[in-house]
Motif scaffolding. Structure first.
Motif, PDB file in Angstrom:
ATOM      1  N   LYS A  51       0.831  -1.209   0.000  1.00 20.39           N
ATOM      2  CA  LYS A  51       0.000   0.000   0.000  1.00 20.39           C
ATOM      3  C   LYS A  51       0.866   1.260   0.000  1.00 20.39           C
TER       4      LYS A  51
ATOM      5  N   VAL B 117      -9.263  -1.271 -13.859  1.00 18.10           N
ATOM      6  CA  VAL B 117      -8.593  -1.669 -12.611  1.00 18.10           C
ATOM      7  C   VAL B 117      -9.304  -2.873 -12.003  1.00 18.10           C
TER       8      VAL B 117
ATOM      9  N   LEU C 139     -11.920   4.166  -6.194  1.00 18.26           N
ATOM     10  CA  LEU C 139     -10.678   3.728  -6.833  1.00 18.26           C
ATOM     11  C   LEU C 139     -10.908   2.632  -7.864  1.00 18.26           C
TER      12      LEU C 139
ATOM     13  N   LEU D 197       3.852   1.477  -1.183  1.00 19.71           N
ATOM     14  CA  LEU D 197       4.577   1.583  -2.453  1.00 19.71           C
ATOM     15  C   LEU D 197       3.652   1.854  -3.635  1.00 19.71           C
ATOM     16  N   GLY D 198       2.480   1.221  -3.617  1.00 19.40           N
ATOM     17  CA  GLY D 198       1.633   1.341  -4.808  1.00 19.40           C
ATOM     18  C   GLY D 198       0.169   1.556  -4.521  1.00 19.40           C
ATOM     19  N   GLY D 199      -0.176   1.811  -3.262  1.00 19.21           N
ATOM     20  CA  GLY D 199      -1.571   2.062  -2.927  1.00 19.21           C
ATOM     21  C   GLY D 199      -2.388   0.799  -2.749  1.00 19.21           C
ATOM     22  N   PRO D 200      -3.677   0.957  -2.407  1.00 14.10           N
ATOM     23  CA  PRO D 200      -4.523  -0.208  -2.114  1.00 14.10           C
ATOM     24  C   PRO D 200      -4.622  -1.225  -3.252  1.00 14.10           C
ATOM     25  N   VAL D 201      -4.561  -0.755  -4.501  1.00 12.78           N
ATOM     26  CA  VAL D 201      -4.717  -1.686  -5.630  1.00 12.78           C
ATOM     27  C   VAL D 201      -3.572  -2.701  -5.643  1.00 12.78           C
TER      28      VAL D 201
ATOM     29  N   PHE E 246     -13.412   0.579  -1.346  1.00 11.59           N
ATOM     30  CA  PHE E 246     -12.599   1.600  -2.029  1.00 11.59           C
ATOM     31  C   PHE E 246     -13.334   2.066  -3.289  1.00 11.59           C
TER      32      PHE E 246
ATOM     33  N   ALA F  55     -14.635  -3.160  -3.982  1.00 16.53           N
ATOM     34  CA  ALA F  55     -15.292  -2.126  -4.774  1.00 16.53           C
ATOM     35  C   ALA F  55     -16.209  -1.282  -3.884  1.00 16.53           C
TER      36      ALA F  55
END
Lengths: 176, 249
Positions: free
Chosen positions: A34, A144, A139, A36-40, A136, A133
């Protein structure tokens, strides 16, 4: 329906503690991902490990509802252990447990092998993505979501197969 | 911290579960703020001494949330320009809404784990919320096993180091080679614990059912819960924006 013995409940306790601790450890993977690259990215990296409760319990107990109980109790133990997910763990655990249970139900609860474990892990993937979904919502754009679903299904299938194989080794015997 | 003398664990369990569900589905930033922020302040304050690393990790995660919001929802009118970076309203809205939601959920989680003793909570769930005794037995056994399994894990890790493998499992193969011995030992133990419990008449054990204990502390907790549900409903139906017009929108 086969009745659960105390031995089955004790094995479920074992699965709950192992998965609960792994689920809690997975939060570290999630946090690193998270940051480094967020929740995705975080969810894609850590997904499969969060689905192992169901195939592990099912391959060890081999009774209807064991997959659901394995995932749910693991999530409940995780709720009792300190982490930022709190009660969302339980919500995810119940929903993923129901989805994983379907993998054994479609075989009429007669097969408990690696294929069923693989499917149990894979089935939990879309459910987790659907819950994400909601959590978040902003997002989750369609591309995605698609990538997210594919990643979670593959991740779940890999770990589902691995823990089913482990369960078979530990319990011994055939797939039936 | 034990929970004797504090709020009934079953009531705190209901509070935590229902409020998390509310935060999970609420999409209104203002109601999320009104619910999430107070719970986060209380939860983080209660948990800070024991769980400061976890709370710090959680807060670091906001950097990732900002990255995702910028990458995926940076649409609408420009709000802030920092060099080449243009932050738009969509990204700000997303960051605020999801940030408030996960902060509230984490706050409720730390509040719960700081105030309850898991063993007493399980007893409460069995007696007051009528959770089946088999499920409670499995949960109690699981919590009892945490220390024992940690010891087993350290031994497995020690053996792996002696054999020249890494102690922390990273790849799926590592996970398999750590889990197999751990589960083998645990499975054997669970088998005998189950047999022993069966022989001691577990199946015949009657659970003494109790009504939910509602004292003044529990009444306050349940009132606060009801109030927060009403705030969430008002937020979701759009009424809060009429009461408080200066908001994130």
């Amino acid at each position: 329906m086969k009745r659960y013995t105390v031995v089955d409940w004790a094995i479920l306790g074992l699965v709950a503690v192992v998965t609960g601790v792994i689920f809690t450890f997975t939060w570290n993977v999630y946090y690193i991902g998270k940051a480094l690259g967020g929740p995705v990215v975080a969810r894609a990296l850590s997904y499969g490990l969060w689905f192992i409760g169901a195939p592990l319990a099912a391959s060890l107990i081999r009774k209807p509802a064991s997959a659901f109980l394995g995932e749910t109790l693991g999530a409940l133990v995780e709720t009792f252990l300190p982490n930022a997910g709190g009660f969302t763990n339980l919500i995810y655990g119940i929903c993923q447990g129901i989805a994983s249970e379907a993998a054994y139900a479609i075989f009429g609860y007669r097969k408990w092998g690696v294929l069923q474990g693989l499917l149990a892990g894979a089935f939990a993937g879309p459910v987790a993505v659907a819950l994400d979904a909601i959590l978040f919502q902003s997002l989750a754009t369609p591309p995605v979501m698609l990538a997210w679903t594919a990643a979670s299904v593959i991740s779940g299938a890999i770990y589902g197969a691995i823990v089913s194989a482990i369960g078979r080794t530990v319990r011994g015997g055939s797939e039936k | 911290m034990g929970c004797e003398g504090l709020v009934d664990p079953a009531v705190l369990f209901i509070y935590g579960l229902v409020l998390t569900l509310v935060l999970f589905i609420d999409r209104d930033a203002l109601s999320l703020a009104l619910i999430g922020v107070p719970n986060a302040i209380v939860g983080f304050a209660l948990g800070w001494r024991k769980y400061k690393v976890l709370i710090a990790l959680f807060l670091i995660g906001f950097a990732g949330l900002a990255i995702n919001a910028l990458l995926l929802t940076n649409v609408g009118p420009a709000v802030l320009v920092v060099g080449p970076l243009i932050v738009r309203a969509g990204a700000v809205n997303t960051f605020i809404t999801i940030g408030l939601r996960i902060t509230g959920i984490a706050g409720v989680a730390f509040l719960f784990v700081s105030l309850v003793d898991p063993a007493l909570t399980i007893r409460s769930l069995e007696r007051e919320l009528r959770l089946p005794k088999g499920v409670c037995f499995a949960l109690a056994y699981a919590l009892r096993l945490v220390d024992l399994m940690s010891k087993d894990l350290r031994e497995v890790q020690g053996v792996r180091v002696l054999r020249g493998y890494r102690s922390v499992p990273i790849t799926p193969t590592d996970i398999k080679s750590v889990l197999t011995p751990l589960l083998s030992v645990g499975y054997e133990r669970a088998l005998w614990v189950g047999i022993a419990a069966e022989l001691r008449g577990f199946r015949l054990r009657k659970v003494s059912k109790e009504p939910l204990r509602i004292g003044w502390k529990e009444a306050i907790v349940l009132t606060l819960l009801a109030l927060q549900i009403l705030i969430a409903l008002a937020g979701m139906l759009g009424y809060l924006w009429l009461v408080v017009p200066y908001t994130f929108h």
